[in-house]
Scaffold this active site. Structure first.
Site, PDB file in Angstrom:
ATOM      1  N   LYS A 146       0.831  -1.217   0.000  1.00  8.58           N
ATOM      2  CA  LYS A 146       0.000   0.000   0.000  1.00  8.58           C
ATOM      3  C   LYS A 146       0.857   1.254   0.000  1.00  8.58           C
ATOM      4  O   LYS A 146       0.453   2.273  -0.565  1.00  8.58           O
ATOM      5  CB  LYS A 146      -0.980  -0.014   1.184  1.00  8.58           C
ATOM      6  CG  LYS A 146      -2.108  -1.008   0.982  1.00  8.58           C
ATOM      7  CD  LYS A 146      -3.287  -0.752   1.885  1.00  8.58           C
ATOM      8  CE  LYS A 146      -4.409  -1.733   1.602  1.00  8.58           C
ATOM      9  NZ  LYS A 146      -5.482  -1.702   2.596  1.00  8.58           N
TER      10      LYS A 146
ATOM     11  N   LYS B 133      -3.730 -11.007  -7.399  1.00  8.05           N
ATOM     12  CA  LYS B 133      -4.998 -11.207  -6.696  1.00  8.05           C
ATOM     13  C   LYS B 133      -6.066 -10.227  -7.221  1.00  8.05           C
ATOM     14  O   LYS B 133      -5.756  -9.081  -7.539  1.00  8.05           O
ATOM     15  CB  LYS B 133      -4.710 -10.970  -5.210  1.00  8.05           C
ATOM     16  CG  LYS B 133      -5.864 -10.584  -4.338  1.00  8.05           C
ATOM     17  CD  LYS B 133      -5.372 -10.275  -2.935  1.00  8.05           C
ATOM     18  CE  LYS B 133      -5.758  -8.880  -2.495  1.00  8.05           C
ATOM     19  NZ  LYS B 133      -7.118  -8.705  -2.027  1.00  8.05           N
TER      20      LYS B 133
ATOM     21  N   LYS C 199     -10.306  -4.772  -5.455  1.00  3.49           N
ATOM     22  CA  LYS C 199     -11.207  -3.677  -5.835  1.00  3.49           C
ATOM     23  C   LYS C 199     -10.454  -2.381  -6.094  1.00  3.49           C
ATOM     24  O   LYS C 199     -11.019  -1.426  -6.609  1.00  3.49           O
ATOM     25  CB  LYS C 199     -12.290  -3.496  -4.778  1.00  3.49           C
ATOM     26  CG  LYS C 199     -11.783  -3.221  -3.402  1.00  3.49           C
ATOM     27  CD  LYS C 199     -12.908  -3.377  -2.395  1.00  3.49           C
ATOM     28  CE  LYS C 199     -12.327  -3.419  -0.986  1.00  3.49           C
ATOM     29  NZ  LYS C 199     -13.116  -4.110  -0.028  1.00  3.49           N
TER      30      LYS C 199
HETATM   31  P1  ADP Z   1      -9.371  -5.719  -1.634  1.00  8.59           P
HETATM   32  O1  ADP Z   1      -8.006  -6.307  -1.662  1.00  8.59           O
HETATM   33  O2  ADP Z   1     -10.157  -6.034  -2.859  1.00  8.59           O
HETATM   34  O3  ADP Z   1      -9.346  -4.245  -1.319  1.00  8.59           O
HETATM   35  P2  ADP Z   1     -10.031  -6.184   1.104  1.00  8.59           P
HETATM   36  O4  ADP Z   1      -8.615  -5.930   1.447  1.00  8.59           O
HETATM   37  O5  ADP Z   1     -11.037  -5.195   1.569  1.00  8.59           O
HETATM   38  O6  ADP Z   1     -10.153  -6.415  -0.467  1.00  8.59           O
HETATM   39  O7  ADP Z   1     -10.423  -7.619   1.608  1.00  8.59           O
HETATM   40  C1  ADP Z   1     -11.591  -8.004   2.297  1.00  8.59           C
HETATM   41  C2  ADP Z   1     -11.520  -9.488   2.604  1.00  8.59           C
HETATM   42  O8  ADP Z   1     -11.617 -10.222   1.374  1.00  8.59           O
HETATM   43  C3  ADP Z   1     -10.201  -9.953   3.257  1.00  8.59           C
HETATM   44  O9  ADP Z   1     -10.452 -10.955   4.223  1.00  8.59           O
HETATM   45  C4  ADP Z   1      -9.411 -10.491   2.113  1.00  8.59           C
HETATM   46  O10 ADP Z   1      -8.500 -11.481   2.520  1.00  8.59           O
HETATM   47  C5  ADP Z   1     -10.493 -11.071   1.189  1.00  8.59           C
HETATM   48  N1  ADP Z   1     -10.083 -10.989  -0.207  1.00  8.59           N
HETATM   49  C6  ADP Z   1      -9.740  -9.866  -0.874  1.00  8.59           C
HETATM   50  N2  ADP Z   1      -9.421 -10.138  -2.146  1.00  8.59           N
HETATM   51  C7  ADP Z   1      -9.582 -11.477  -2.291  1.00  8.59           C
HETATM   52  C8  ADP Z   1      -9.398 -12.373  -3.379  1.00  8.59           C
HETATM   53  N3  ADP Z   1      -8.997 -11.953  -4.554  1.00  8.59           N
HETATM   54  N4  ADP Z   1      -9.652 -13.685  -3.190  1.00  8.59           N
HETATM   55  C9  ADP Z   1     -10.065 -14.121  -1.976  1.00  8.59           C
HETATM   56  N5  ADP Z   1     -10.254 -13.332  -0.916  1.00  8.59           N
HETATM   57  C10 ADP Z   1     -10.023 -12.022  -1.040  1.00  8.59           C
END
Ligand code: ADP
Ligand code: TRP
Length: 322
Positions: free
Chosen positions: A111, A193, A196
């Protein structure tokens, strides 16, 4: 078991969040655990955001929880900022957290690189607040995606350190990572991965329209071959689509491979798009009723407060503050 997890209301939820965390939460809720599923709005302040959007996003996350099957009669659903003990415990824990441990966190490094102009102290302290969240509720299990495992481990390390220093106050948590779905990959770059914070063509949001779903799946990156076969090393894109297909259809991957034998990517992708359109329908049709959601958050906060107050009293007493 006490189960505890949350999501940040940073932007639209995607199918990675759903398959990696929300869907496993529903299973844990059904297994008669004591569950707390909540919205991490304080964590969301660590990256650039618009204040007028935060409350709306929080309501959207709660609405998505409810649509996915979280039941406020069975699980405590609340908002982090409603319980001031999260920030109080964060400060207390920060006094026993080595700076080096925070600087080494993968998410902090990622980040910081992404938001080079906004490397705030909150971004560094993010895992301490997360440890405070988890330890405050004497949590047993923390179901999260693969990327959050390191943070849950830090929470356990800090809990152990605190207990050794000040007495047995905290229960030590364990991360629960799903066998399949813990790392749904980007549609455009299947070695990264799904996130969003990347370009919208790389993920399917829970609220995407049927047209958007069709477009995104049909242009998802695949290899130059033809065979619908699970092979992470050589066919990362197709393997990711197969994982998504399998989790949404609740069919084993081998069966899906059989179904699309000799059929090619186009047919497979069309079928996956149809499946997603069908499964995400309840999210698209969701009508978030603000009063209903506010009411759920209010009731959830009342229940969460009881546990938080009990823990913080013990913590402050053990540290010589009371
Ligand atoms: P992002 O990375 O999209 O901003 P967050 O960090 O808000 O998502 O993650 C929210 C939850 O969803 C966390 O527990 C994270 O481990 C899970 N998560 C985020 N991206 C994925 C993914 N691509 N596959 C599986 N789980 C995910
Ligand atoms: N960091 C988590 C995420 O990015 C959200 C979160 C904050 C969390 N505190 C937590 C998850 C405590 C589980 C337990 O999604």
């Amino acid at each position: 078991m006490r189960v505890f997890s949350g999501i940040q209301p940073t932007s639209q939820l995607h199918i990675g969040n759903y398959l990696g965390v929300i869907k496993p939460w529903i299973d844990l809720q059904s297994a008669n655990n004591e569950c707390l599923f909540w919205v991490a709005d304080l964590h969301a302040l660590t990256v650039p955001y618009k204040p007028i959007e935060l409350k709306k996003r929080t309501s959207e996350v709660v609405a998505a929880y409810l649509t996915a099957g979280l039941d406020p009669k069975k699980s405590i659903i609340f908002r982090q900022s409603d319980i001031k003990e999260h920030t109080e415990l964060c400060w207390l824990l920060s006094t026993i957290t080595p700076l080096g441990d925070l600087q080494r966190m993968t998410q902090f490094k990622d980040k910081s690189a992404k938001h080079a102009k906004n490397i705030n102290a909150g971004l560094l302290n993010y895992p301490v607040l997360m440890a405070a969240d988890i330890l405050l509720y004497q949590t047993d299990l923390v179901p999260v995606g693969e990327d959050q495992k390191q943070h849950v481990e830090l929470a356990k390390t800090l809990g152990k350190k605190f207990n050794n220093k000040f007495g047995e106050i905290f229960n030590l948590p364990k991360a629960v990572i799903p066998k399949s779905g813990a790392r749904i990959m980007s549609l455009t770059e299947p070695n990264k991965k799904m996130s969003k914070s990347d370009t919208p063509t790389s993920y399917i949001a829970l609220f995407d329209s049927p047209e958007e779903i069709k477009k995104k799946i049909s242009s998802a990156t695949t290899d130059s071959g033809k065979e619908v076969k699970f092979d992470i090393k050589n066919k990362a894109g197709v393997s990711n689509l197969l994982t998504i297909y399998s989790l949404f259809s609740e069919q084993p991957i081998s069966e899906i491979e059989k179904q699309f034998k000799n059929k090619g990517y186009k047919e497979f992708k069309e079928s996956l798009a149809e499946l997603l359109i069908k499964k995400l329908k309840p999210f698209r049709e969701l009508e978030a009723k603000p009063e209903y959601i506010d009411d759920i958050l209010k009731q959830g906060a009342e229940k969460a407060q009881v546990i938080a107050t009990e823990t913080i009293q013990k913590v402050k007493k053990s540290m010589g503050l009371i």
